[in-house]
Motif scaffolding. Structure first.
Motif, mmCIF file in Angstrom:
data_model
loop_
_atom_site.group_PDB
_atom_site.id
_atom_site.type_symbol
_atom_site.label_atom_id
_atom_site.label_comp_id
_atom_site.label_asym_id
_atom_site.label_seq_id
_atom_site.Cartn_x
_atom_site.Cartn_y
_atom_site.Cartn_z
ATOM 1 N N SER A 177 0.800 -1.224 0.000
ATOM 2 C CA SER A 177 0.000 0.000 0.000
ATOM 3 C C SER A 177 0.832 1.272 0.000
ATOM 4 C CB SER A 177 -0.918 0.014 1.232
ATOM 5 O OG SER A 177 -0.151 -0.015 2.426
ATOM 6 N N ASN A 178 2.125 1.151 0.293
ATOM 7 C CA ASN A 178 2.975 2.330 0.460
ATOM 8 C C ASN A 178 3.889 2.561 -0.741
ATOM 9 O OD1 ASN A 178 4.264 4.497 1.704
ATOM 10 N ND2 ASN A 178 5.741 3.199 2.760
ATOM 11 N N PHE A 179 3.833 3.755 -1.315
ATOM 12 C CA PHE A 179 4.791 4.161 -2.347
ATOM 13 C C PHE A 179 6.155 4.334 -1.685
ATOM 14 C CE2 PHE A 179 7.209 7.479 -4.482
ATOM 15 C CZ PHE A 179 7.159 7.078 -5.814
ATOM 16 N N THR A 180 7.187 3.694 -2.250
ATOM 17 C CA THR A 180 8.532 3.773 -1.679
ATOM 18 C C THR A 180 9.556 4.077 -2.766
ATOM 19 O OG1 THR A 180 9.086 1.431 -1.986
ATOM 20 C CG2 THR A 180 7.896 2.018 0.049
ATOM 21 N N ALA A 181 10.805 4.181 -2.341
ATOM 22 C CA ALA A 181 11.887 4.482 -3.278
ATOM 23 C C ALA A 181 12.096 3.375 -4.303
ATOM 24 C CB ALA A 181 13.182 4.747 -2.516
ATOM 25 N N VAL A 182 11.691 2.132 -3.998
ATOM 26 C CA VAL A 182 11.848 1.085 -5.014
ATOM 27 C C VAL A 182 10.898 1.321 -6.184
ATOM 28 C CG1 VAL A 182 12.748 -0.686 -3.453
ATOM 29 C CG2 VAL A 182 10.285 -0.537 -3.832
ATOM 30 N N ASP A 183 9.781 1.981 -5.937
ATOM 31 C CA ASP A 183 8.882 2.340 -7.040
ATOM 32 C C ASP A 183 9.532 3.386 -7.942
ATOM 33 O OD1 ASP A 183 6.438 0.764 -6.358
ATOM 34 O OD2 ASP A 183 6.548 1.963 -4.525
ATOM 35 N N ILE A 184 10.264 4.302 -7.341
ATOM 36 C CA ILE A 184 11.013 5.293 -8.125
ATOM 37 C C ILE A 184 12.005 4.586 -9.044
ATOM 38 C CG2 ILE A 184 12.792 7.090 -7.961
ATOM 39 C CD1 ILE A 184 11.360 8.110 -5.448
ATOM 40 N N MET A 185 12.742 3.648 -8.488
ATOM 41 C CA MET A 185 13.744 2.917 -9.262
ATOM 42 C C MET A 185 13.090 2.107 -10.387
ATOM 43 S SD MET A 185 16.694 3.611 -7.660
ATOM 44 C CE MET A 185 17.844 2.278 -7.993
ATOM 45 N N TYR A 186 11.987 1.449 -10.063
ATOM 46 C CA TYR A 186 11.324 0.574 -11.033
ATOM 47 C C TYR A 186 10.699 1.369 -12.176
ATOM 48 C CZ TYR A 186 8.388 -3.318 -12.706
ATOM 49 O OH TYR A 186 7.780 -4.302 -13.466
ATOM 50 N N VAL A 187 9.999 2.440 -11.846
ATOM 51 C CA VAL A 187 9.369 3.254 -12.887
ATOM 52 C C VAL A 187 10.427 3.836 -13.823
ATOM 53 C CG1 VAL A 187 8.071 5.383 -13.326
ATOM 54 C CG2 VAL A 187 7.285 3.775 -11.580
ATOM 55 N N TRP A 192 12.858 3.720 -19.119
ATOM 56 C CA TRP A 192 14.092 3.500 -19.878
ATOM 57 C C TRP A 192 13.863 2.410 -20.924
ATOM 58 C CZ3 TRP A 192 19.347 2.326 -16.940
ATOM 59 C CH2 TRP A 192 20.388 2.185 -17.882
ATOM 60 N N SER A 193 13.205 1.332 -20.512
ATOM 61 C CA SER A 193 12.967 0.230 -21.448
ATOM 62 C C SER A 193 12.059 0.664 -22.601
ATOM 63 C CB SER A 193 12.370 -0.978 -20.716
ATOM 64 O OG SER A 193 11.006 -0.799 -20.412
ATOM 65 N N GLY A 197 12.643 0.475 -26.856
ATOM 66 C CA GLY A 197 11.772 -0.494 -27.506
ATOM 67 C C GLY A 197 11.703 -1.847 -26.834
ATOM 68 N N TRP A 198 11.977 -1.883 -25.546
ATOM 69 C CA TRP A 198 11.923 -3.144 -24.803
ATOM 70 C C TRP A 198 10.623 -3.288 -24.007
ATOM 71 C CZ3 TRP A 198 17.166 -4.773 -22.156
ATOM 72 C CH2 TRP A 198 18.132 -5.018 -23.160
ATOM 73 N N ASP A 199 9.605 -2.565 -24.383
ATOM 74 C CA ASP A 199 8.364 -2.574 -23.605
ATOM 75 C C ASP A 199 7.277 -3.454 -24.207
ATOM 76 O OD1 ASP A 199 8.177 -0.864 -25.807
ATOM 77 O OD2 ASP A 199 6.618 0.356 -24.855
ATOM 78 N N ASN A 200 7.580 -4.178 -25.283
ATOM 79 C CA ASN A 200 6.537 -4.939 -25.973
ATOM 80 C C ASN A 200 5.958 -6.070 -25.135
ATOM 81 O OD1 ASN A 200 9.256 -6.039 -26.500
ATOM 82 N ND2 ASN A 200 8.161 -7.657 -27.595
ATOM 83 N N LYS A 201 6.690 -6.532 -24.122
ATOM 84 C CA LYS A 201 6.205 -7.632 -23.291
ATOM 85 C C LYS A 201 5.329 -7.161 -22.129
ATOM 86 C CE LYS A 201 8.369 -11.072 -25.364
ATOM 87 N NZ LYS A 201 7.653 -12.188 -26.016
ATOM 88 N N TRP A 202 5.289 -5.847 -21.891
ATOM 89 C CA TRP A 202 4.527 -5.376 -20.735
ATOM 90 C C TRP A 202 3.644 -4.163 -20.997
ATOM 91 C CZ3 TRP A 202 5.346 -0.367 -19.367
ATOM 92 C CH2 TRP A 202 6.571 0.223 -19.708
ATOM 93 N N ASN A 203 3.775 -3.499 -22.145
ATOM 94 C CA ASN A 203 3.084 -2.216 -22.323
ATOM 95 C C ASN A 203 1.564 -2.332 -22.402
ATOM 96 O OD1 ASN A 203 2.879 -3.315 -24.855
ATOM 97 N ND2 ASN A 203 3.994 -1.702 -25.923
#
Length: 236
Positions: A177-187, A192-193, A197-203
């Motif tokens: 439930s909590n936004f943290t610094a790992v969300d910053i890193m992941y987003v 970047w992906s 053009g590396w987003d075709n598997k998740w976009n």
């Protein structure tokens, strides 16, 4: 961003964006010093010649984006701006808690697997192949490894979403439930992906789309992005 306070050294179209976002979340005054890797300004503080670099007013120096955002979250955890407006929760969990263990684990996966073994291989052996040698096979395998690692993180998000509202402590973010610094890193890694053009598997994944929108509509992300745009337009 001001002309006083600690310094963040780097350029915004890089991993320094993670630190810009974190600083805006916390809301402390800071200076952003535009410097490129291997420049004299950067080598002065980091013998590896890489950015970002965080320099406290007393001269304390820290580099590596994951270390910087975690340090900032620990140091400024008691400031009113470093809290969720509804739940009064923290950007970095306290040391010694299970939440901190999961935070450190997720941070390690993002930095060591998603970034270093995926995105960085692309940048090193395709974008900067002139300096590091072009190795197409390495880039192909790096993309596969990125997708494999990202599936694990996406499942972590989905598991949290499925547990939302239950005693399992779920929610829309990587740690629940909590936004943290790992969300910053992941987003940052997801964006970047997309640029390579590396987003075709998740976009088209609805969980990821909702997650990205939730994170990127935060005012701190918007403020950091405006710095990034100005930095990019300067073409330095």
């Amino acid at each position: 961003m001001t002309t006083t306070g600690p310094k963040l050294i780097g350029f915004a179209k890089s991993r320094a964006f993670r630190c810009l976002w974190m600083l805006e979340e916390i809301g402390i005054p800071y200076q952003f010093i535009h410097s490129l890797p291997q420049s004299p300004q950067v080598l002065k503080y980091n013998p590896l010649g890489k950015v970002p670099i965080f320099v406290e007013e007393d001269g304390f120096v820290l580099y590596e984006s994951g270390a910087i955002v975690t340090y900032l979250g620990d140091k400024y955890r008691d400031t009113s701006s470093n809290r969720d407006s509804d739940r009064n929760l923290l950007l970095v969990p306290r040391a010694g808690t299970k939440e901190r263990g999961l935070y450190d684990q997720t941070m390690s996966v993002i930095q060591s697997e998603l970034d270093s073994q995926g995105l960085w291989i692309h940048r090193k052996h395709e974008v900067m192949g002139e300096h590091f040698t072009y190795i197409p096979d390495a880039v192909t395998h790096a993309k596969k490894y990125f997708n494999k690692t990202n599936r694990v993180l996406i499942q972590q998000l989905k598991d949290n979403n499925n547990n939302s509202g239950s005693d399992g402590g779920g929610g829309p973010y990587l740690l629940g439930s909590n936004f943290t610094a790992v969300d910053i890193m992941y987003v940052h890694c997801l964006n970047w992906s997309k640029t390579i053009g590396w987003d075709n598997k998740w976009n088209d994944d609805e969980t990821i789309k909702q997650y990205m929108e939730l994170c990127m509509t935060r005012s701190a992300f918007q403020k950091a992005s405006s710095i990034k745009d100005k930095d990019h337009s300067s073409k330095l």
